[in-house]
Structure formats: structure tokens, C-alpha cells
Design a protein around this motif. Structure first.
Motif, PDB file in Angstrom:
ATOM      1  N   MET A  83       0.720  -1.260  -0.027  1.00  0.00           N
ATOM      2  CA  MET A  83      -0.002  -0.126   0.013  1.00  0.00           C
ATOM      3  C   MET A  83       0.727   1.279  -0.111  1.00  0.00           C
ATOM      4  SD  MET A  83      -3.090   1.043   2.556  1.00  0.00           S
ATOM      5  CE  MET A  83      -2.072   0.920   4.137  1.00  0.00           C
ATOM      6  N   ALA A  84       0.388   2.109  -0.964  1.00  0.00           N
ATOM      7  CA  ALA A  84       1.542   3.433  -0.911  1.00  0.00           C
ATOM      8  C   ALA A  84       1.139   4.010   0.166  1.00  0.00           C
ATOM      9  CB  ALA A  84       1.120   4.083  -2.304  1.00  0.00           C
ATOM     10  N   ASN A  85       2.454   4.831   0.709  1.00  0.00           N
ATOM     11  CA  ASN A  85       2.150   5.888   1.615  1.00  0.00           C
ATOM     12  C   ASN A  85       1.639   7.055   0.938  1.00  0.00           C
ATOM     13  OD1 ASN A  85       3.334   4.084   3.694  1.00  0.00           O
ATOM     14  ND2 ASN A  85       5.526   4.787   3.200  1.00  0.00           N
ATOM     15  N   GLN A  86       0.722   7.861   1.689  1.00  0.00           N
ATOM     16  CA  GLN A  86       0.151   8.671   1.410  1.00  0.00           C
ATOM     17  C   GLN A  86       0.137   9.944   2.397  1.00  0.00           C
ATOM     18  OE1 GLN A  86      -4.057   8.153   0.630  1.00  0.00           O
ATOM     19  NE2 GLN A  86      -4.354   9.793  -0.885  1.00  0.00           N
ATOM     20  N   LYS A  87       0.604  11.207   1.806  1.00  0.00           N
ATOM     21  CA  LYS A  87       0.561  12.259   2.673  1.00  0.00           C
ATOM     22  C   LYS A  87      -0.761  12.602   3.460  1.00  0.00           C
ATOM     23  CE  LYS A  87       1.921  17.038   2.774  1.00  0.00           C
ATOM     24  NZ  LYS A  87       2.662  18.161   1.912  1.00  0.00           N
ATOM     25  N   GLN A  88      -0.623  12.913   4.777  1.00  0.00           N
ATOM     26  CA  GLN A  88      -2.116  13.094   5.221  1.00  0.00           C
ATOM     27  C   GLN A  88      -2.362  14.588   5.309  1.00  0.00           C
ATOM     28  OE1 GLN A  88      -4.099  11.125   6.944  1.00  0.00           O
ATOM     29  NE2 GLN A  88      -2.977   9.181   6.486  1.00  0.00           N
ATOM     30  N   PRO A  89      -3.731  14.897   5.225  1.00  0.00           N
ATOM     31  CA  PRO A  89      -4.102  16.339   5.196  1.00  0.00           C
ATOM     32  C   PRO A  89      -3.398  17.188   6.041  1.00  0.00           C
ATOM     33  CG  PRO A  89      -5.964  15.151   5.614  1.00  0.00           C
ATOM     34  CD  PRO A  89      -4.673  14.115   5.211  1.00  0.00           C
ATOM     35  N   ALA A  90      -3.017  18.404   6.078  1.00  0.00           N
ATOM     36  CA  ALA A  90      -2.466  19.226   7.086  1.00  0.00           C
ATOM     37  C   ALA A  90      -3.605  19.688   7.865  1.00  0.00           C
ATOM     38  CB  ALA A  90      -1.685  20.452   6.427  1.00  0.00           C
ATOM     39  N   ALA A  91      -3.407  19.711   9.198  1.00  0.00           N
ATOM     40  CA  ALA A  91      -4.493  20.294  10.030  1.00  0.00           C
ATOM     41  C   ALA A  91      -4.955  21.633   9.524  1.00  0.00           C
ATOM     42  CB  ALA A  91      -3.966  20.490  11.417  1.00  0.00           C
ATOM     43  N   VAL A  92      -6.263  21.944   9.575  1.00  0.00           N
ATOM     44  CA  VAL A  92      -6.835  23.027   9.434  1.00  0.00           C
ATOM     45  C   VAL A  92      -6.553  24.288  10.559  1.00  0.00           C
ATOM     46  CG1 VAL A  92      -8.795  24.360   8.748  1.00  0.00           C
ATOM     47  CG2 VAL A  92      -8.491  21.959   7.927  1.00  0.00           C
ATOM     48  N   ARG A  93      -5.742  25.030  10.413  1.00  0.00           N
ATOM     49  CA  ARG A  93      -5.380  26.097  11.298  1.00  0.00           C
ATOM     50  C   ARG A  93      -5.583  27.638  11.053  1.00  0.00           C
ATOM     51  NH1 ARG A  93      -2.574  22.879  14.997  1.00  0.00           N
ATOM     52  NH2 ARG A  93      -1.144  20.969  14.128  1.00  0.00           N
ATOM     53  N   ARG A  94      -6.148  28.245  11.761  1.00  0.00           N
ATOM     54  CA  ARG A  94      -6.360  29.780  11.423  1.00  0.00           C
ATOM     55  C   ARG A  94      -4.972  30.285  11.534  1.00  0.00           C
ATOM     56  NH1 ARG A  94     -11.482  31.757  11.619  1.00  0.00           N
ATOM     57  NH2 ARG A  94     -10.503  33.467  12.310  1.00  0.00           N
ATOM     58  N   GLU A 124     -13.754  20.598   7.551  1.00  0.00           N
ATOM     59  CA  GLU A 124     -14.635  19.623   6.781  1.00  0.00           C
ATOM     60  C   GLU A 124     -14.352  19.852   5.533  1.00  0.00           C
ATOM     61  OE1 GLU A 124     -16.798  17.055   7.302  1.00  0.00           O
ATOM     62  OE2 GLU A 124     -15.321  16.874   8.962  1.00  0.00           O
ATOM     63  N   ARG A 125     -13.973  20.925   4.981  1.00  0.00           N
ATOM     64  CA  ARG A 125     -13.963  21.261   3.499  1.00  0.00           C
ATOM     65  C   ARG A 125     -12.591  20.633   2.829  1.00  0.00           C
ATOM     66  NH1 ARG A 125     -14.125  27.386   2.316  1.00  0.00           N
ATOM     67  NH2 ARG A 125     -12.190  27.102   3.644  1.00  0.00           N
ATOM     68  N   GLY A 126     -11.673  20.965   4.014  1.00  0.00           N
ATOM     69  CA  GLY A 126     -10.109  20.174   3.552  1.00  0.00           C
ATOM     70  C   GLY A 126     -10.397  18.889   3.852  1.00  0.00           C
ATOM     71  N   ARG A 127     -11.068  18.242   4.589  1.00  0.00           N
ATOM     72  CA  ARG A 127     -11.073  16.568   4.599  1.00  0.00           C
ATOM     73  C   ARG A 127     -11.902  16.256   3.442  1.00  0.00           C
ATOM     74  NH1 ARG A 127      -7.728  14.018   7.870  1.00  0.00           N
ATOM     75  NH2 ARG A 127      -8.912  12.300   7.566  1.00  0.00           N
ATOM     76  N   ARG A 128     -12.750  16.926   2.990  1.00  0.00           N
ATOM     77  CA  ARG A 128     -13.805  16.258   1.931  1.00  0.00           C
ATOM     78  C   ARG A 128     -12.835  16.126   0.703  1.00  0.00           C
ATOM     79  NH1 ARG A 128     -18.032  19.293   3.874  1.00  0.00           N
ATOM     80  NH2 ARG A 128     -17.823  20.638   2.245  1.00  0.00           N
ATOM     81  N   LYS A 129     -12.059  17.297   0.492  1.00  0.00           N
ATOM     82  CA  LYS A 129     -11.215  17.366  -0.724  1.00  0.00           C
ATOM     83  C   LYS A 129     -10.341  16.142  -0.969  1.00  0.00           C
ATOM     84  CE  LYS A 129     -11.748  19.945  -3.497  1.00  0.00           C
ATOM     85  NZ  LYS A 129     -12.588  19.730  -4.914  1.00  0.00           N
TER      86      LYS A 129
END
Length: 204
Positions: free
Chosen positions: A1-12, A135-140
């Protein structure tokens, strides 16, 4: 299974000052420790600031609401789990529901934290903004599951990636908010089968 970069935390972004990385990490560590030791009932900006030896204005400057800070800690918990990339659409869908959503919320305090953020977002505009951005970042990011299946020729190229992920997330959110995470395995299989049937590649 390919390693996949996790989405960065959504930070203000900070308001009026740049974040000090050491102070930022101390605050996040304090927040995580309080959640792990005392649960949501012991979590507050005051408690986090006290434990991190930071001023409340510093915390509020970088996280303008309790929900925003909770989401950053929650994202850290979630990033510890590998995002599914199994090589086939069916297993990716199943892994998304069991590992990133329902199974994740069933494990420890994470479901309670996310449910609290959703509740705060109903009356607090800043909490709603933080939740929407997260949520927008996670969905994308999750839409890549569908896009990969299209590229492999597993499903109809016209399948709507955004709608598929929202349907999956909607099922999981409903289970979370109605306290029905346990015993969802059979229903997860039915949801996966429904999505597969709806996205089946048209012959010719």
C-alpha cells in the motif's frame, strides 16, 4: 500500500502576531493531555492556558474559539491513522468508513470531541467557521478515493466524487449524532454495496 501524505491540520492564521512554534506546541500538548486525562468536561481555554503556562490572550489569538483548538487536537489524533489506499474502490470505501469515520469515533474520546464541536457550531459563528474549514479540507482529500477509482477504470468516469464522499460522511455523521456508532458493521457493508452499484462502470 502506498504511503500517502495526510492532509495538514486546518489552522487559522494568527491575528496580529506570528505563532511561536514552541508555544504553539506546548498549547496543543496541554490540550491533548487534558482531553486524555480529564475528558471533555475538564477542557477549557483557561485549563489549557494554565497547563501550557501561556496567557489566555495568546491562546485566543491563535485559536479564537474552544472549537478551533479542539479541532486542531482532533486533527492530530486523526492524522495518526493511515488514510485508505488499498488499490481497489470497495476496500477504500470500507476503510474510509471504518478507519477514518465510524471506527475512529468509536475509539476513545474522539467521537465525543467531534460531536461537541458540531454542537458548538450550531450557535457559535467562529466554531461554525472552523468546522466548515476543517470539513472542506477533509472532503477534498477524501475525494481522492473516488478519483483514483476512476483513474483505474473501476467506476464510471462521470461519478461525482464530492457527492459520494458527502453521502458517506452523512451516513457516519448521522450515526455519530444519534449515538448509534456501535453495531454499524452490517450497515457499512450495505452502504458500500449501494455506492458500488451506483457508480458501476457503464459497459461500452
Amino acid at each position: 500500500m502506498a504511503n500517502q501524505k495526510q492532509p495538514a491540520a486546518v489552522r487559522r492564521g494568527s491575528i496580529g502576531a506570528k505563532r511561536n512554534p514552541a508555544s504553539q506546541q506546548a498549547i496543543l500538548d496541554a490540550a491533548e493531555a487534558i482531553l486524555s486525562e480529564e475528558g471533555l468536561s475538564g477542557f477549557s481555554i483557561e485549563a489549557v492556558a494554565r497547563r501550557a503556562r501561556a496567557g489566555k490572550p495568546t491562546v485566543y489569538r491563535w485559536w479564537p474559539s474552544k472549537a478551533a483548538l479542539l479541532l486542531d487536537v482532533y486533527q492530530g489524533f486523526k492524522n495518526a491513522r493511515q488514510f485508505p489506499d488499498t488499490g481497489n474502490f470497495e476496500d477504500d470505501l470500507r476503510g474510509f468508513l471504518t478507519n477514518q469515520l465510524i471506527g475512529f469515533w468509536s475509539d476513545g474520546i474522539c467521537g465525543t470531541v467531534f460531536r461537541s464541536v458540531i454542537a458548538e457550531a450550531q450557535s457559535d459563528p467562529q466554531a461554525a467557521e472552523a468546522l466548515f474549514a476543517y470539513e472542506r479540507g477533509r472532503r477534498k482529500f477524501a475525494e481522492q478515493l473516488v478519483d483514483r477509482a476512476k483513474a483505474r477504470g473501476e467506476i464510471d468516469a462521470e461519478a461525482d466524487s464530492a457527492v459520494i464522499i458527502e453521502l458517506l460522511a452523512g451516513f457516519a455523521w448521522h450515526r455519530l449524532l444519534t449515538g448509534r456508532l456501535e453495531g454499524s458493521d452490517a450497515d457499512i457493508e450495505r452502504v458500500v454495496a449501494t455506492i458500488l452499484a451506483a457508480t458501476k462502470k457503464n459497459p461500452g
